[in-house]
Enzyme design. Structure first.
Site, PDB file in Angstrom:
ATOM      1  N   ASN A 188       3.405  -5.220  -6.205  1.00  0.00           N
ATOM      2  CA  ASN A 188       3.496  -5.024  -4.757  1.00  0.00           C
ATOM      3  C   ASN A 188       4.905  -5.273  -4.254  1.00  0.00           C
ATOM      4  O   ASN A 188       5.627  -6.044  -4.870  1.00  0.00           O
ATOM      5  CB  ASN A 188       2.525  -5.976  -4.037  1.00  0.00           C
ATOM      6  N   CYS A 242      -3.439  -0.303  -7.527  1.00  0.00           N
ATOM      7  CA  CYS A 242      -3.697  -1.585  -6.880  1.00  0.00           C
ATOM      8  C   CYS A 242      -4.954  -2.180  -7.489  1.00  0.00           C
ATOM      9  O   CYS A 242      -5.995  -1.523  -7.527  1.00  0.00           O
ATOM     10  CB  CYS A 242      -3.871  -1.398  -5.385  1.00  0.00           C
ATOM     11  N   HIS A 243      -4.866  -3.409  -7.943  1.00  0.00           N
ATOM     12  CA  HIS A 243      -5.999  -4.033  -8.617  1.00  0.00           C
ATOM     13  C   HIS A 243      -7.044  -4.566  -7.656  1.00  0.00           C
ATOM     14  O   HIS A 243      -8.129  -4.954  -8.074  1.00  0.00           O
ATOM     15  CB  HIS A 243      -5.525  -5.151  -9.556  1.00  0.00           C
TER      16      HIS A 243
END
Length: 178
Positions: A148, A169-170
């Site tokens: 990020n 994005c996890h």
């Protein structure tokens, strides 16, 4: 044999889960997983966890670990970034510095001043990594960015390098459940 490199592999839970998912894909079960982190102790913990997954499942995958980024990307087909530039101390400043001026953020790594601070720390590292990939990775190696602020980082990679990449994005799954 496919080589997958994780930059920032010292995040043991993220690394364990990501490598476990990778190794569930039949075509990747004989890959080389090259783990890289600047912290040798955390790196060894991650290597041990990933090796245990390979052993427990009886796979042919190879697990290697290094603190040398260029060595890690040598011949890589995929390079996955999972690092937090500046660590916890920098992240704390991303939250606390704007608070001193009355700016509250729900998250300090993707939005607002905290996201800008993090992008300014991270983008130069990503650009350097792309240069390493140009010099040492497979010709068509794909950069997979989990770091990020994902959108700003991917934008910078596109503008500065033109390197093939994708941003992931996890937390999408957990956020969608909420």
């Amino acid at each position: 044999m496919t080589k997958i490199t994780l930059i920032g592999a010292g995040s043991t839970v993220f690394t364990r889960n990501l490598c476990s998912d990778i190794l569930l894909t039949p075509v990747l079960q004989d890959c080389t997983l090259s783990l890289m982190d600047i912290d040798p102790e955390r790196l060894e913990q991650a290597r041990s966890l990933v090796q245990a997954i390979v052993d427990r499942r009886g796979l042919k995958a190879q697990v290697e670990a290094t603190t040398d980024r260029l060595e890690a990307v040598q011949g890589a087909d995929y390079v996955i970034t999972t690092f937090q530039q500046g660590g916890w101390e920098a992240y704390k400043l991303d939250i606390e510095s704007p608070q001193r001026y009355g700016v509250e953020q729900c998250v300090g790594d993707t939005l607002g001043p905290g996201g800008v601070f993090r992008a300014l720390r991270t983008i130069p590292v990503l650009i350097d990594l792309c240069q390493d990939m140009d010099n040492a990775a497979a010709l068509d190696a794909l950069l997979i960015n989990y770091v990020n602020p994902m959108a700003a980082n991917c934008w910078a990679v596109a503008e500065a390098t033109g390197r093939p990449h994708v941003g992931l994005c996890h937390s999408v799954q957990g956020t969608s459940e909420m």
